[in-house]
Design a protein around this motif. Structure first.
Motif, PDB file in Angstrom:
ATOM      1  N   GLY A  23      47.011  -7.262  32.785  1.00 17.55           N
ATOM      2  CA  GLY A  23      46.600  -6.116  31.970  1.00 17.55           C
ATOM      3  C   GLY A  23      46.112  -6.409  30.568  1.00 17.55           C
ATOM      4  N   ALA A  24      45.772  -7.672  30.272  1.00 17.25           N
ATOM      5  CA  ALA A  24      45.264  -7.990  28.931  1.00 17.25           C
ATOM      6  C   ALA A  24      43.940  -7.268  28.681  1.00 17.25           C
ATOM      7  CB  ALA A  24      45.060  -9.500  28.793  1.00 17.25           C
ATOM      8  N   ASP A  25      43.703  -6.913  27.425  1.00 15.86           N
ATOM      9  CA  ASP A  25      42.467  -6.227  27.046  1.00 15.86           C
ATOM     10  C   ASP A  25      41.362  -7.208  26.675  1.00 15.86           C
ATOM     11  OD1 ASP A  25      43.414  -3.453  27.181  1.00 15.86           O
ATOM     12  OD2 ASP A  25      44.750  -4.083  25.556  1.00 15.86           O
ATOM     13  N   GLY A  26      41.730  -8.481  26.596  1.00 14.45           N
ATOM     14  CA  GLY A  26      40.733  -9.473  26.241  1.00 14.45           C
ATOM     15  C   GLY A  26      41.331 -10.857  26.280  1.00 14.45           C
ATOM     16  N   LEU A  27      40.455 -11.861  26.161  1.00 17.89           N
ATOM     17  CA  LEU A  27      40.891 -13.253  26.153  1.00 17.89           C
ATOM     18  C   LEU A  27      40.222 -13.964  24.989  1.00 17.89           C
ATOM     19  CD1 LEU A  27      40.414 -14.021  29.951  1.00 17.89           C
ATOM     20  CD2 LEU A  27      42.617 -13.912  28.763  1.00 17.89           C
ATOM     21  N   LEU A  28      40.922 -14.952  24.442  1.00 22.62           N
ATOM     22  CA  LEU A  28      40.370 -15.797  23.385  1.00 22.62           C
ATOM     23  C   LEU A  28      40.469 -17.222  23.929  1.00 22.62           C
ATOM     24  CD1 LEU A  28      39.452 -15.604  20.323  1.00 22.62           C
ATOM     25  CD2 LEU A  28      41.783 -16.254  19.754  1.00 22.62           C
ATOM     26  N   ILE A  29      39.319 -17.833  24.180  1.00 24.59           N
ATOM     27  CA  ILE A  29      39.336 -19.118  24.889  1.00 24.59           C
ATOM     28  C   ILE A  29      38.470 -20.160  24.187  1.00 24.59           C
ATOM     29  CG2 ILE A  29      38.564 -20.236  27.050  1.00 24.59           C
ATOM     30  CD1 ILE A  29      39.799 -18.042  28.581  1.00 24.59           C
ATOM     31  N   GLU A  30      38.988 -21.386  24.121  1.00 30.42           N
ATOM     32  CA  GLU A  30      38.224 -22.469  23.503  1.00 30.42           C
ATOM     33  C   GLU A  30      37.315 -23.140  24.533  1.00 30.42           C
ATOM     34  OE1 GLU A  30      41.084 -23.407  19.705  1.00 30.42           O
ATOM     35  OE2 GLU A  30      41.170 -24.818  21.376  1.00 30.42           O
ATOM     36  N   VAL A  31      36.031 -23.208  24.178  1.00 24.94           N
ATOM     37  CA  VAL A  31      35.015 -23.845  25.021  1.00 24.94           C
ATOM     38  C   VAL A  31      34.238 -24.804  24.131  1.00 24.94           C
ATOM     39  CG1 VAL A  31      33.080 -23.447  26.592  1.00 24.94           C
ATOM     40  CG2 VAL A  31      34.668 -21.589  26.109  1.00 24.94           C
ATOM     41  N   HIS A  32      33.913 -25.955  24.666  1.00 24.46           N
ATOM     42  CA  HIS A  32      33.148 -26.941  23.892  1.00 24.46           C
ATOM     43  C   HIS A  32      32.125 -27.588  24.809  1.00 24.46           C
ATOM     44  CE1 HIS A  32      32.248 -30.210  21.103  1.00 24.46           C
ATOM     45  NE2 HIS A  32      33.017 -29.630  20.186  1.00 24.46           N
ATOM     46  N   HIS A  33      30.914 -27.841  24.282  1.00 26.76           N
ATOM     47  CA  HIS A  33      29.877 -28.445  25.138  1.00 26.76           C
ATOM     48  C   HIS A  33      30.221 -29.897  25.460  1.00 26.76           C
ATOM     49  CE1 HIS A  33      28.826 -29.745  21.165  1.00 26.76           C
ATOM     50  NE2 HIS A  33      27.867 -30.541  21.624  1.00 26.76           N
ATOM     51  N   ALA A  34      31.027 -30.547  24.586  1.00 28.16           N
ATOM     52  CA  ALA A  34      31.437 -31.937  24.834  1.00 28.16           C
ATOM     53  C   ALA A  34      32.859 -32.118  24.304  1.00 28.16           C
ATOM     54  CB  ALA A  34      30.464 -32.889  24.150  1.00 28.16           C
ATOM     55  N   PRO A  35      33.847 -31.612  25.029  1.00 31.82           N
ATOM     56  CA  PRO A  35      35.225 -31.589  24.498  1.00 31.82           C
ATOM     57  C   PRO A  35      35.756 -32.952  24.079  1.00 31.82           C
ATOM     58  CG  PRO A  35      35.092 -30.367  26.559  1.00 31.82           C
ATOM     59  CD  PRO A  35      33.762 -31.034  26.370  1.00 31.82           C
ATOM     60  N   GLU A  36      35.286 -34.015  24.738  1.00 28.60           N
ATOM     61  CA  GLU A  36      35.827 -35.357  24.391  1.00 28.60           C
ATOM     62  C   GLU A  36      35.417 -35.776  22.981  1.00 28.60           C
ATOM     63  OE1 GLU A  36      32.122 -35.338  26.441  1.00 28.60           O
ATOM     64  OE2 GLU A  36      34.045 -34.704  27.236  1.00 28.60           O
ATOM     65  N   THR A  37      34.412 -35.109  22.418  1.00 24.93           N
ATOM     66  CA  THR A  37      33.992 -35.442  21.041  1.00 24.93           C
ATOM     67  C   THR A  37      34.509 -34.421  20.026  1.00 24.93           C
ATOM     68  OG1 THR A  37      31.974 -34.108  21.100  1.00 24.93           O
ATOM     69  CG2 THR A  37      31.811 -36.354  21.984  1.00 24.93           C
ATOM     70  N   ALA A  38      35.245 -33.414  20.496  1.00 22.77           N
ATOM     71  CA  ALA A  38      35.669 -32.319  19.599  1.00 22.77           C
ATOM     72  C   ALA A  38      36.555 -32.847  18.467  1.00 22.77           C
ATOM     73  CB  ALA A  38      36.409 -31.254  20.400  1.00 22.77           C
ATOM     74  N   LEU A  39      36.392 -32.288  17.290  1.00 22.62           N
ATOM     75  CA  LEU A  39      37.202 -32.718  16.139  1.00 22.62           C
ATOM     76  C   LEU A  39      38.595 -32.089  16.181  1.00 22.62           C
ATOM     77  CD1 LEU A  39      34.591 -32.566  13.226  1.00 22.62           C
ATOM     78  CD2 LEU A  39      35.439 -34.575  14.454  1.00 22.62           C
ATOM     79  N   CYS A  40      38.758 -31.076  17.026  1.00 17.36           N
ATOM     80  CA  CYS A  40      40.049 -30.394  17.087  1.00 17.36           C
ATOM     81  C   CYS A  40      40.229 -29.760  18.467  1.00 17.36           C
ATOM     82  CB  CYS A  40      40.063 -29.318  15.986  1.00 17.36           C
ATOM     83  SG  CYS A  40      41.576 -28.375  15.906  1.00 17.36           S
ATOM     84  N   ASP A  41      41.372 -29.957  19.067  1.00 13.30           N
ATOM     85  CA  ASP A  41      41.735 -29.281  20.318  1.00 13.30           C
ATOM     86  C   ASP A  41      40.780 -29.507  21.494  1.00 13.30           C
ATOM     87  OD1 ASP A  41      44.077 -28.360  19.229  1.00 13.30           O
ATOM     88  OD2 ASP A  41      43.380 -26.315  18.878  1.00 13.30           O
ATOM     89  N   GLY A  42      40.189 -30.702  21.553  1.00 14.21           N
ATOM     90  CA  GLY A  42      39.309 -31.006  22.684  1.00 14.21           C
ATOM     91  C   GLY A  42      40.044 -30.918  24.021  1.00 14.21           C
TER      92      GLY A  42
END
Ligand code: PEP
Ligand code: MN
Length: 341
Positions: free
Chosen positions: A294-313
């Motif tokens: 029943g959540a009204d929305g989602l907040l999700i982390e997406v990255h085009h290249a997660p292995e290079t992400a500076l945070c939370d890859g």
């Protein structure tokens, strides 16, 4: 509140409690049972129930009305809809649609935001997330691009007609954020930063209030109350996992918070399974569960290249995983009479 006297409490003790309650402005209704006397106290000022609990002869005090008022379901039985975005491109949170907000943990560069915004655009996502000021556990970790990051986010969002959500870390940043951001995110670590909450109460811009890692639901709703009681009623809640003894996942995502909030409050509730689990492979299952619950929305982390992400890859979805998740959610949402947006 209801005051339950100890078994065998003396008449003098009972009368003393009644007198104190009356002094505090309560109407007292006494019920004398064969073993226990129970006192119903109605009206009166807001009191610390422990002051009553400590009186001689008292066994326990049960609070009846919630300490939060404006955030409570009783205040608005039908549930609130919060409109986000600039006039003309507004969308509703808390209505029929389950709204996806997605994007990188952190804004890293114009090229990065462009690549991710393109993915969101392809999936018809309307809201982009991204931190420009990051609350990092270590002072040596990347702290975010600051105002330049907000500029990048706004520019790219405008190109793709996206709504922007980003985390504001303290009250001095609010005027700057109002220039670039459509939704002000209060991070988990700041849920009880009361100076920040009081200033957010004065602005006319929606706020997404994350649950603190060790906050009870009542504390969370009282933080929402800070923003609402100061005049800003556009508050959305976001469950993002709490700290428990389990350490396999980064946090324990409290899915049960969704139906609990739905019962206690009229405010929309979103879920962040990225910080809630901390592992990419656990994000989609929990996102599916959140929509089903029943959540009204989602907040999700997406990255085009997660292995290079500076945070939370490690907790960021690859674009292909995000697309797959959206197609699953498009099946789940109608089963609970909702639609994904
Ligand atoms: C975030 O959403 O980027 C974030 C830092 O989340 P939280 O405040 O839930 O840790
Ligand atoms: Mn993050």
């Amino acid at each position: 509140m209801v005051v339950v006297m100890q078994e065998g409490a003396g008449e003098e003790q009972i009368q003393n409690v009644i007198d104190r309650l009356v002094q505090m402005g309560f109407d007292v209704h006494r019920s004398t049972g064969s073993t226990h006397t129970v006192l119903g106290a109605v009206g009166g000022a807001s009191v610390d129930h422990r002051d009553i609990e400590l009186l001689d002869g008292v066994r326990e005090v049960v609070k009846i009305s919630a300490s939060y008022k404006l955030a409570s379901r009783a205040f608005k039985p039908d549930g609130s809809i919060v409109k986000i975005g600039q006039p003309g491109r507004q969308i509703e949170i808390g209505g029929h649609n389950v709204v996806m907000m997605a994007g990188p943990c952190t804004v890293e560069s114009a090229e990065q935001v462009e690549a991710i915004a393109g993915v969101l655009h392809d999936c018809r996502i309307r809201v982009i997330r991204g931190g420009a000021f990051k609350p990092r556990t270590s002072p040596y970790s990347f702290q975010g691009m600051g105002e330049d990051g907000l500029k990048v986010l706004r520019k790219t969002a405008d190109k793709y007609h996206l709504i922007v959500i980003s985390e504001v870390m303290n009250q001095t940043q609010i005027p700057m954020f109002l220039e670039y951001v459509d939704v002000l995110q209060v991070g988990a670590r700041n849920m009880q930063n009361f100076d920040l909450l009081k200033e957010l109460a004065k602005v006319r811009r929606p706020v997404l209030l994350k649950r603190g890692p060790s906050a009870t639901i009542e504390e969370w709703l009282l933080s929402a109350e800070y923003i609402m009681s100061g005049g800003n009623h556009d508050v959305m809640l976001c469950e993002r996992g709490i700290r428990t003894f389990e350490n396999y996942t980064r946090n324990t995502l409290d899915i049960s918070a969704i139906p609990v909030i739905k019962k206690l409050s009229h405010l929309p509730i979103l879920v962040d399974p990225s910080h809630g689990t901390g592992r990419r492979d656990k994000v989609a299952p929990m996102a599916r569960a959140a929509v089903a619950a029943g959540a009204d929305g989602l907040l999700i982390e997406v990255h085009h290249a997660p292995e290079t992400a500076l945070c939370d890859g490690a907790q960021s979805l690859y674009p292909a995983q995000f697309r797959e998740l959206m197609s699953q959610l498009n099946i789940i949402a109608p089963a609970v009479q909702r639609a994904m947006m």
